[in-house]
Design a protein around this motif. Structure first.
Motif, mmCIF file in Angstrom:
data_model
loop_
_atom_site.group_PDB
_atom_site.id
_atom_site.type_symbol
_atom_site.label_atom_id
_atom_site.label_comp_id
_atom_site.label_asym_id
_atom_site.label_seq_id
_atom_site.Cartn_x
_atom_site.Cartn_y
_atom_site.Cartn_z
ATOM 1 N N ILE A 20 12.887 61.371 41.168
ATOM 2 C CA ILE A 20 13.720 62.258 40.444
ATOM 3 C C ILE A 20 13.939 61.969 39.006
ATOM 4 O O ILE A 20 14.255 62.827 38.160
ATOM 5 C CB ILE A 20 15.281 61.802 40.971
ATOM 6 N N GLY A 21 13.343 60.714 38.285
ATOM 7 C CA GLY A 21 13.129 60.537 37.140
ATOM 8 C C GLY A 21 12.219 61.504 36.382
ATOM 9 O O GLY A 21 12.503 61.452 35.122
ATOM 10 N N ARG A 30 11.222 54.334 38.308
ATOM 11 C CA ARG A 30 11.683 54.152 36.972
ATOM 12 C C ARG A 30 13.085 53.628 36.489
ATOM 13 O O ARG A 30 13.972 53.496 37.651
ATOM 14 C CB ARG A 30 11.575 55.581 36.292
ATOM 15 N N ASN A 31 13.349 53.071 35.592
ATOM 16 C CA ASN A 31 14.678 52.441 35.233
ATOM 17 C C ASN A 31 15.542 53.696 34.561
ATOM 18 O O ASN A 31 15.321 54.117 33.456
ATOM 19 C CB ASN A 31 14.260 51.472 34.120
ATOM 20 N N LEU A 32 16.236 54.240 35.261
ATOM 21 C CA LEU A 32 17.018 55.286 35.062
ATOM 22 C C LEU A 32 18.121 55.042 34.036
ATOM 23 O O LEU A 32 18.231 56.031 32.722
ATOM 24 C CB LEU A 32 17.716 55.916 36.110
ATOM 25 N N VAL A 53 18.356 56.851 30.285
ATOM 26 C CA VAL A 53 19.561 57.740 30.015
ATOM 27 C C VAL A 53 19.855 57.066 28.427
ATOM 28 O O VAL A 53 20.159 58.130 27.424
ATOM 29 C CB VAL A 53 20.883 57.273 30.591
ATOM 30 N N SER A 54 19.594 55.987 28.222
ATOM 31 C CA SER A 54 19.760 55.545 26.678
ATOM 32 C C SER A 54 18.679 56.030 25.641
ATOM 33 O O SER A 54 19.027 56.202 24.710
ATOM 34 C CB SER A 54 19.678 53.819 26.685
ATOM 35 N N GLU A 55 17.842 56.383 26.100
ATOM 36 C CA GLU A 55 16.534 57.037 25.470
ATOM 37 C C GLU A 55 16.869 58.540 25.468
ATOM 38 O O GLU A 55 15.798 59.405 24.922
ATOM 39 C CB GLU A 55 15.132 56.658 25.926
ATOM 40 N N GLY A 56 18.024 59.275 26.169
ATOM 41 C CA GLY A 56 17.908 60.610 26.082
ATOM 42 C C GLY A 56 17.035 61.432 27.018
ATOM 43 O O GLY A 56 16.925 62.697 27.042
ATOM 44 N N GLU A 57 16.684 60.507 28.092
ATOM 45 C CA GLU A 57 15.462 61.531 28.940
ATOM 46 C C GLU A 57 16.123 61.640 30.391
ATOM 47 O O GLU A 57 15.539 62.614 31.018
ATOM 48 C CB GLU A 57 14.400 60.373 29.168
ATOM 49 N N LEU A 99 23.199 60.611 36.646
ATOM 50 C CA LEU A 99 22.829 59.399 37.156
ATOM 51 C C LEU A 99 23.850 59.004 38.138
ATOM 52 O O LEU A 99 24.015 58.551 39.114
ATOM 53 C CB LEU A 99 22.288 58.192 36.114
ATOM 54 N N TYR A 100 25.459 59.266 37.331
ATOM 55 C CA TYR A 100 26.478 58.636 37.864
ATOM 56 C C TYR A 100 26.572 59.560 39.423
ATOM 57 O O TYR A 100 27.133 58.823 40.443
ATOM 58 C CB TYR A 100 27.550 58.847 37.478
ATOM 59 N N ARG A 101 26.279 60.740 39.490
ATOM 60 C CA ARG A 101 26.496 61.621 40.566
ATOM 61 C C ARG A 101 25.469 61.232 41.859
ATOM 62 O O ARG A 101 25.776 61.276 42.780
ATOM 63 C CB ARG A 101 26.158 63.035 39.927
#
Length: 237
Positions: A100-101, A141-143, A147-151, A157-159
């Protein structure tokens, strides 16, 4: 396997299967995320309904939207007929989204809307279709980093991360290796002649780090089964 990690994982799968909430599977490549997703489906109330899988990283960005949501005839060049998307095909069942990443950012917005409103609009269509689908997503992958990198969208992610399930790498459950070797030896036996392993070989295999996880072990046993059917395998350093 019968390791404590696998026993805990089986218990968690059973609990998660009783719910319709989204599941996010995390684990290294080759740990068996699709097998876990199928176990979640098979133990759920949707077991008799469709199980549909799609790898978000294996389909070009421009085609992934059509694969997920479907399209109508004439929606784009080459769309010669109506085609159902994976959401529609998985209606009343389970949709497994591997990697999904790798979903492109512009598609993440549309995917989030489907999760929230439970409707899809095929490309080129003018009406929306209601879909009842249980979502199981997976990634190596580290989602949070993405997120912190805007990708990757934080709200998506929360959903997805309602029921997080982490699948342990093979290096953390080496006591399962004998059971896995026996399983794959039976699976890949040629004309009834399955390979076996000496005790020294077994110790060496348990000492190995297995960066490719269960998939790497499966490939190794299949290779031996093809090259040395029915033989006892002696491995040396």
């Amino acid at each position: 396997g019968n390791s404590s990690q696998l026993t805990q994982l089986r218990g968690l799968i059973k609990k998660c299967a009783a719910s319709d909430a989204p599941v996010l599977l995390r684990g290294e490549s080759g740990t068996g995320k699709e097998l876990v997703s199928r176990a979640l489906h098979n133990q759920s109330a949707r077991a008799s309904m469709p199980f549909v899988a799609i790898n978000c990283g294996a389909i070009p960005d421009q085609l992934l939207e059509s694969e997920l949501f479907g399209h109508r005839k004439g929606a784009f060049t080459g769309a010669t007929c109506d085609r159902k998307g994976r959401f529609e095909l998985a209606h009343t069942g389970t949709l497994f989204l591997d990697e999904i990443g790798d979903m492109p950012s512009q598609l993440q917005v549309k995917f989030l809307r489907v999760l929230e409103e439970k409707v899809v609009q095929p490309l080129g269509g003018t009406s929306e279709l209601e879909v009842d689908v249980r979502i199981v997503a997976a990634t190596h992958r580290n989602l949070e980093e993405m997120v912190s990198e805007g990708e990757f969208r934080e709200d998506l992610l929360y959903r997805l991360n309602v029921l997080p399930v982490r699948i342990p790498p093979l290096s953390q459950r080496k006591e399962d290796i004998p059971d896995l070797l026996e399983h794959f030896s039976n699976l890949f036996a040629v004309n009834g002649g399955k390979v076996s392993f000496t005790r020294r070989s077994l110790l060496l295999l348990q000492a190995y780090s297995w960066p490719g996880n269960v998939r790497e072990l499966s490939n190794l046993v299949q290779r031996f089964a093809v090259l040395y059917p029915g033989k006892t395998i002696e491995i040396s350093k």
